[in-house]
Design a protein around this motif. Structure first.
Motif, short mmCIF file in Angstrom:
data_model
loop_
_atom_site.label_atom_id
_atom_site.label_comp_id
_atom_site.label_asym_id
_atom_site.label_seq_id
_atom_site.Cartn_x
_atom_site.Cartn_y
_atom_site.Cartn_z
N LEU A 174 33.04 44.24 31.10
CA LEU A 174 34.44 43.91 31.34
C LEU A 174 35.20 43.84 30.02
CD1 LEU A 174 33.92 41.04 33.95
CD2 LEU A 174 34.53 43.42 34.43
N PRO A 175 36.52 43.98 30.06
CA PRO A 175 37.31 43.89 28.84
C PRO A 175 37.15 42.51 28.18
CG PRO A 175 38.64 44.72 30.67
CD PRO A 175 37.35 44.26 31.25
N GLU A 176 37.42 42.46 26.89
CA GLU A 176 37.31 41.21 26.16
C GLU A 176 38.21 40.14 26.80
OE1 GLU A 176 37.78 39.64 21.54
OE2 GLU A 176 37.82 41.80 21.98
N GLY A 177 37.65 38.95 26.96
CA GLY A 177 38.42 37.86 27.54
C GLY A 177 38.19 37.66 29.03
N PHE A 178 37.44 38.59 29.65
CA PHE A 178 37.17 38.48 31.09
C PHE A 178 35.68 38.27 31.32
CE2 PHE A 178 41.11 40.86 30.83
CZ PHE A 178 41.87 40.32 31.87
N THR A 179 35.36 37.48 32.34
CA THR A 179 33.96 37.27 32.71
C THR A 179 33.80 37.55 34.20
OG1 THR A 179 34.42 34.92 33.10
CG2 THR A 179 33.51 35.52 30.94
N CYS A 180 32.59 37.90 34.59
CA CYS A 180 32.31 38.20 36.00
C CYS A 180 32.36 36.91 36.82
CB CYS A 180 30.94 38.87 36.12
SG CYS A 180 30.54 39.39 37.80
N PRO A 181 33.12 36.90 37.92
CA PRO A 181 33.18 35.70 38.75
C PRO A 181 31.79 35.33 39.29
CG PRO A 181 34.90 37.25 39.37
CD PRO A 181 34.00 37.97 38.43
N GLU A 182 31.54 34.04 39.37
CA GLU A 182 30.26 33.55 39.87
C GLU A 182 30.03 34.02 41.31
OE1 GLU A 182 27.90 29.30 40.45
OE2 GLU A 182 29.83 29.35 39.40
N GLY A 183 28.84 34.54 41.57
CA GLY A 183 28.50 34.99 42.92
C GLY A 183 28.83 36.45 43.19
N ARG A 184 29.51 37.11 42.26
CA ARG A 184 29.85 38.53 42.45
C ARG A 184 28.60 39.38 42.34
NH1 ARG A 184 34.70 42.21 42.96
NH2 ARG A 184 33.64 44.21 42.87
N ASN A 238 42.26 39.81 43.41
CA ASN A 238 41.09 40.62 43.08
C ASN A 238 39.97 39.77 42.49
OD1 ASN A 238 42.34 43.03 43.89
ND2 ASN A 238 43.32 43.28 41.90
N ARG A 239 40.34 38.80 41.69
CA ARG A 239 39.34 37.96 41.04
C ARG A 239 38.59 37.11 42.06
NH1 ARG A 239 42.69 36.22 37.43
NH2 ARG A 239 43.02 34.16 38.36
N GLU A 240 39.30 36.69 43.09
CA GLU A 240 38.70 35.79 44.08
C GLU A 240 38.04 36.52 45.23
OE1 GLU A 240 42.09 33.44 45.10
OE2 GLU A 240 42.29 32.66 43.04
N ASN A 241 38.30 37.83 45.33
CA ASN A 241 37.69 38.63 46.40
C ASN A 241 36.41 39.27 45.88
OD1 ASN A 241 36.94 40.42 48.38
ND2 ASN A 241 38.86 41.58 48.40
N PRO A 242 35.23 38.85 46.36
CA PRO A 242 33.97 39.38 45.82
C PRO A 242 33.74 40.86 46.14
CG PRO A 242 33.54 38.00 47.73
CD PRO A 242 35.00 37.84 47.42
N LYS A 243 34.61 41.43 47.00
CA LYS A 243 34.45 42.84 47.36
C LYS A 243 35.58 43.71 46.81
CE LYS A 243 31.66 42.07 51.49
NZ LYS A 243 31.50 42.34 52.94
N PHE A 298 42.87 48.14 34.35
CA PHE A 298 41.74 47.30 34.79
C PHE A 298 41.99 45.84 34.40
CE2 PHE A 298 36.98 46.30 34.51
CZ PHE A 298 36.90 46.04 35.87
N LYS A 299 42.62 45.63 33.25
CA LYS A 299 42.96 44.26 32.85
C LYS A 299 43.96 43.65 33.84
CE LYS A 299 42.23 45.20 27.93
NZ LYS A 299 42.90 45.43 26.64
N GLU A 300 44.95 44.45 34.27
CA GLU A 300 45.90 43.97 35.28
C GLU A 300 45.16 43.64 36.59
OE1 GLU A 300 49.49 46.17 36.13
OE2 GLU A 300 49.51 47.00 34.10
N PHE A 301 44.25 44.55 36.97
CA PHE A 301 43.46 44.37 38.19
C PHE A 301 42.68 43.06 38.15
CE2 PHE A 301 39.47 44.86 40.51
CZ PHE A 301 39.86 45.40 41.73
N LEU A 302 42.02 42.81 37.02
CA LEU A 302 41.20 41.61 36.89
C LEU A 302 42.04 40.34 36.77
CD1 LEU A 302 38.54 42.97 34.37
CD2 LEU A 302 38.14 42.43 36.78
#
Length: 303
Positions: free
Chosen positions: A84-94, A239-244, A230-234
């Protein structure tokens, strides 16, 4: 500069029930992507890049990459949830991958020339590669924001074993793409081709309406556009809260078209798609490849 073929090979075939990317379907155990690479070499491509998951790298190198040595330069890149781009982390459970355009982003450090993106488990055919190869190889050096998509005729992309998902394309008088609408259920219903709309009704489609089979032609500037979006998307909470939630290629392409940033020419092809969407498709695919070999379209042993 010869174009590069970029193969999306990171996904598991959920409906197929296994790693269909590595399933031998040709007379000598050739995979579908072996035929794509053979056609790409014939069409003048100069390099291949695969995006895969790191966990089947060893099997992939042994079973797939080794056969291309001396035939065409090949590279591997890896798609992972934490890429992921700098500053973003994968949401837990994804657990679900971030989608096809995220997979494309994995090639940004190794692809510096015009490139064609394809699925590794779709049989696109000789004419499709010749068509996109010609477009990419004729682009002026340094060309930007001039892309293409091979639009398969819908009637040439159906499965006999169930519905298929396709991106139905609309284009203007210059054959520039205006929109791609994902239709998740397309099949013949009592003769005519139809898609199921949001209300569950079957709506007729023209036989030759162009559909996307994820065969795109881009120049390297596409990576920068994708990184920014992708940064806008994240950053979007939905999008961040939807695991799909997935970052798909048509999502990126539609944004660039709607902004007027890029044009995407819809290229016609006479090729007939086939593939293994369902396990029941396997036998028919083996038979179709055998008939193409018998007709002299392909040698009995590709590599």
């Amino acid at each position: 500069m010869k174009p590069t073929l970029f193969l999306l090979a990171a996904g598991m075939g959920s409906r197929y029930g296994g790693l269909k990317q590595l399933d031998g379907l040709g007379p000598n155990g050739e995979t579908i992507m072996d035929y794509s690479i053979y056609d790409a070499i014939r069409a003048g491509f100069g390099k291949i890049v695969f995006v895969i998951r790191k966990d089947f790298e060893e099997q992939f190198r042994t079973q797939i990459l080794s056969k291309y040595e001396g035939k065409i330069p090949a590279e591997l890149v890896f798609q992972s949830l934490d890429a992921l781009p700098e500053g973003f982390t994968c949401p837990e459970g994804r657990v679900k991958p971030w989608g096809t355009n995220h997979a494309v982003l994995m090639g940004k450090d190794v692809i510096k020339e015009p490139f064609c993106v394809i699925n590794c488990d779709d049989f696109y055919g000789r004419d499709a590669f010749a068509t996109i190869g010609k477009f990419l190889s004729e682009l002026p050096e340094g060309c930007q924001n001039t892309y293409a998509m091979v639009g398969f005729r819908c009637c040439n992309t159906l499965s006999e074993n169930g519905s298929v998902a396709r991106g139905v394309c609309m284009y203007d008088d210059h054959h520039h793409l205006k929109d791609v609408v994902e239709r998740t259920e397309i099949m013949r219903v009592d003769g005519p081709i139809c898609y199921k709309d949001e209300e569950g009704k079957w709506i007729p489609l023209e036989e030759n309406v162009p559909v996307s089979m994820n065969m795109w032609g881009f120049t390297p500037d596409y990576f920068q556009h994708s990184e920014e979006y992708f940064k806008e998307f994240l950053s979007n909470p939905k999008n961040r809260e939807n695991p799909k939630a997935e970052f798909f290629i048509p999502l990126m392409v539609n944004k660039l078209i709607n902004e007027g940033t890029a044009t995407v020419e819809v290229l016609d092809t006479t090729s007939k798609w086939f593939g293994v969407t369902y396990a029941a498709d396997r036998e028919a695919t083996v038979e179709k490849i055998a008939s193409l070999v018998a007709a002299g379209e392909y040698p009995e042993k590709l590599f």
